[in-house]
Motif scaffolding. Structure first.
Motif, PDB file in Angstrom:
ATOM      1  N   ASN A  49       0.835  -1.207   0.000  1.00  0.00           N
ATOM      2  CA  ASN A  49       0.000   0.000   0.000  1.00  0.00           C
ATOM      3  C   ASN A  49       0.868   1.256   0.000  1.00  0.00           C
ATOM      4  O   ASN A  49       0.616   2.201  -0.747  1.00  0.00           O
ATOM      5  CB  ASN A  49      -0.896   0.034   1.243  1.00  0.00           C
ATOM      6  CG  ASN A  49      -1.992  -1.009   1.176  1.00  0.00           C
ATOM      7  OD1 ASN A  49      -2.363  -1.448   0.100  1.00  0.00           O
ATOM      8  ND2 ASN A  49      -2.493  -1.408   2.329  1.00  0.00           N
ATOM      9  N   SER A 103      -6.902  -1.642   2.661  1.00  0.00           N
ATOM     10  CA  SER A 103      -6.025  -1.117   1.626  1.00  0.00           C
ATOM     11  C   SER A 103      -6.758  -0.077   0.770  1.00  0.00           C
ATOM     12  O   SER A 103      -6.211   0.969   0.435  1.00  0.00           O
ATOM     13  CB  SER A 103      -5.516  -2.307   0.804  1.00  0.00           C
ATOM     14  OG  SER A 103      -5.235  -1.938  -0.499  1.00  0.00           O
ATOM     15  N   ILE A 132      -5.272   3.736   0.106  1.00  0.00           N
ATOM     16  CA  ILE A 132      -4.634   4.207  -1.133  1.00  0.00           C
ATOM     17  C   ILE A 132      -5.543   5.042  -2.026  1.00  0.00           C
ATOM     18  O   ILE A 132      -5.065   5.698  -2.938  1.00  0.00           O
ATOM     19  CB  ILE A 132      -4.069   3.027  -1.964  1.00  0.00           C
ATOM     20  CG1 ILE A 132      -5.186   2.097  -2.416  1.00  0.00           C
ATOM     21  CG2 ILE A 132      -3.005   2.281  -1.189  1.00  0.00           C
ATOM     22  CD1 ILE A 132      -4.691   0.940  -3.259  1.00  0.00           C
TER      23      ILE A 132
END
Ligand SMILES: Nc1ncnc2c1ncn2[C@@H]1O[C@H](COP(=O)(O)OP(=O)(O)OP(=O)(O)O)[C@@H](O)[C@H]1O
Ligand SMILES: [Mg+2]
Lengths: 258, 252
Positions: B177, B200, B204
């Motif tokens: 990530n 995640s 991100i």
């Protein structure tokens, strides 16, 4: 009723026609990309080794025994009408015009054609061909062109080897086993052999090399359905290539040896 | 900039994409979520032109992929790096040759320079000393990371990641990530990431979009998605088996 029949025939032909169309397209782009740099020489050499050199042992064994059995059979056959003197001629003409190109092509198809279809097919089902395209690399250029070029170059080379070794095999059987006079056997071999015989045989070999690499690549390229699909592609490649070689052999011979 | 306009795609009777419209701005990091088999990987393959839409169009920097010839398409693809869900490593090549494949094809670098770059990129994904190994000898998570190193090797403008953290341990997943974030911050890449890993996704994404029944049913910032009132989206991000999303064939 008639519509039904036409529909039925149409459905029956759809698969083969689609396949034929795709092969012709593949041939077209292969020829186009062949002329364009970069010339993947490293790849071509690797495929030449794969197709040509690694097939050599089987091709040699096949060639020598074919020449031998040809001499043996024609000797015992021709003896019935007193034509033993022609054995050398028969061996030389059959090997150069027919058996050299066709046998070596069939053997290479069984080995290298199957390997090509399996490798390309595996690359297809594991998305490696997609990865090539995603990295701006034309898979036809990268995979098909080197194999196609090797096929065209290596099959005539193997055919020459087969011609020579087959004729040698015939000589050994005739002279050493059957007691034919060496000089008259060689005379029979050379006297009726023309450059045309060898040359036309090589033209055929060239064609077979193009045909089996193209068909095997095509089968690999359009593989679907995982490991089972790869198996099907491999068998298909060998079957269709062999059929194409045998059938086109007749027509090429009729055309070349008028 | 990536733009999908009303993209439809069927495989036989199977109508997978049913009018996907999606815009990704330059430098944006978008995460696409959606059920297994909903067509996320198919969507990603449309963006790089590996699949052609039956209807609708895909535009990269305002150029329509379907109007391009082979050469044009290859030029566009040089802007991309793609991590495949299956990693799709070339199994006839060593790891470093895989990572350096594009460099070999599209730059004038020699082998030892390519190898150096490959080793550096492999280091970025936490792989050291495996450059001469064949892909078949790697674990699933290692293959994924080699695929990632290959995707970023050319420092592309656009990165497509198909489940970059699946199959990785939680610590490695977080390191990936961070790598994805770093790629955006240092190279200003535009990225489309597919993931099932909500942690995640929140980390991100600038934008999260959800693909459901062949269309994008929701799109918003991580905060907006987290506080959604849409029952389908909230069921999905909270991972509940009960709710409007029906899992076919699974008895409750
Ligand atoms: N090349 C293809 N030929 C036929 N069907 C395909 C093909 N590619 C994908 N499909 C079908 O499209 C559907 C969506 O596939 P896709 O791989 O996009 O799912 P996904 O959303 O990525 O799922 P997952 O999260 O499990 O990876 C599946 O039903 C699949 O069977
Ligand atoms: Mg997928």
């Amino acid at each position: 009723m008639i519509v039904r029949i036409i529909e039925f025939i149409g459905a029956l032909l759809e698969g083969p026609l689609l396949g034929l169309g795709r092969i012709i397209l593949l041939l077209g782009s292969t020829l186009k990309l062949m002329a364009r740099p970069p010339f993947e020489m490293k790849s071509v050499v690797k495929q030449m080794l794969e197709i040509g050199v690694n097939s050599l042992p089987v091709v040699l064994i096949t060639a020598v025994f074919t020449g031998m059995v040809l001499a043996l059979q024609s000797y015992t056959g021709f003896k019935r009408f007193g034509a033993e003197g022609l054995v050398g001629t028969v061996v030389a003409l059959s090997m150069t015009r027919e058996l050299g190109p066709v046998l070596s092509a069939l053997i290479v198809t069984g080995r290298a054609g199957a390997a090509i279809a399996a490798e390309v097919g595996t690359m297809r089902v594991t998305e490696q061909i997609d990865a090539l395209e995603a990295m701006a690399t034309n898979p036809v250029k990268y995979l098909v062109v080197p194999r196609f070029m090797s096929g065209i170059v290596m099959l005539p080379a193997l055919a020459i080897v087969t011609d020579i070794v087959g004729i040698l095999g015939g000589y050994v059987v005739s002279v050493l086993l059957l007691g034919t006079n060496s000089r008259s056997y060689l005379r029979a071999t050379w006297d009726f052999l023309q450059v045309q015989d060898i040359y036309n045989g090589l033209v055929k070999a060239c064609f077979f090399g193009a045909a089996f690499t193209l068909i095997s690549c095509y089968k690999g390229f359009y593989t679907t359905g995982g490991a089972e699909g790869v198996g099907r592609a491999t068998t298909g490649a060998v079957v269709y290539s062999s059929m194409t070689i045998l059938i086109s052999d007749y027509f090429l011979s009729a055309w070349l040896f008028k | 900039m990536i733009e999908l306009r009303d993209v439809h795609k069927s495989f036989g009777e199977n109508h997978i994409l049913r009018g996907v419209t999606l815009r990704v701005e330059r430098g944006e990091s978008i995460v696409v979520i959606g059920g297994s088999g909903s067509g996320k990987s198919v969507l990603l393959k449309h963006i790089i032109g590996l699949l052609e839409p039956d209807r609708g169009s895909v535009l990269i920097d305002s150029a329509d992929l379907s109007r391009m010839d082979e050469d044009g398409l290859h030029e566009v693809r040089k802007k991309f790096g793609m991590l495949f869900q299956s990693a799709a490593l070339f199994d006839s090549m060593k790891v470093w040759e895989n990572v350096g494949f594009s460099l070999k094809r599209h730059t004038r670098m020699n082998d030892s320079e390519i190898r150096d770059v490959a080793v550096r990129k492999l280091g970025m994904v936490g792989l050291v000393g495996i450059e001469d190994v064949m892909p078949s000898q790697l674990s699933g998570g290692m293959r994924k990371r080699v695929g990632l190193a290959r995707a970023i090797a050319m420092e592309p403008e656009i990165l497509l990641y198909d489940e970059p953290t699946t199959g990785l341990d939680p610590i490695m997943a977080d390191a990936i990530n961070d790598l994805i974030i770093k790629m955006r911050e240092t190279l200003h890449v535009t990225s489309v990431t597919i993931t099932h890993d909500m942690k995640s996704a929140y980390k991100i994404a600038d934008t999260i979009a959800m693909l459901y029944n062949g269309v994008i049913i929701a799109r918003g910032t991580p905060a907006e998605i987290r506080n959604t009132s849409d029952p389908v989206v909230s069921q999905f991000i909270e991972g509940r088996a009960e709710g409007p999303i029906i899992l076919e064939g699974i008895e409750k």
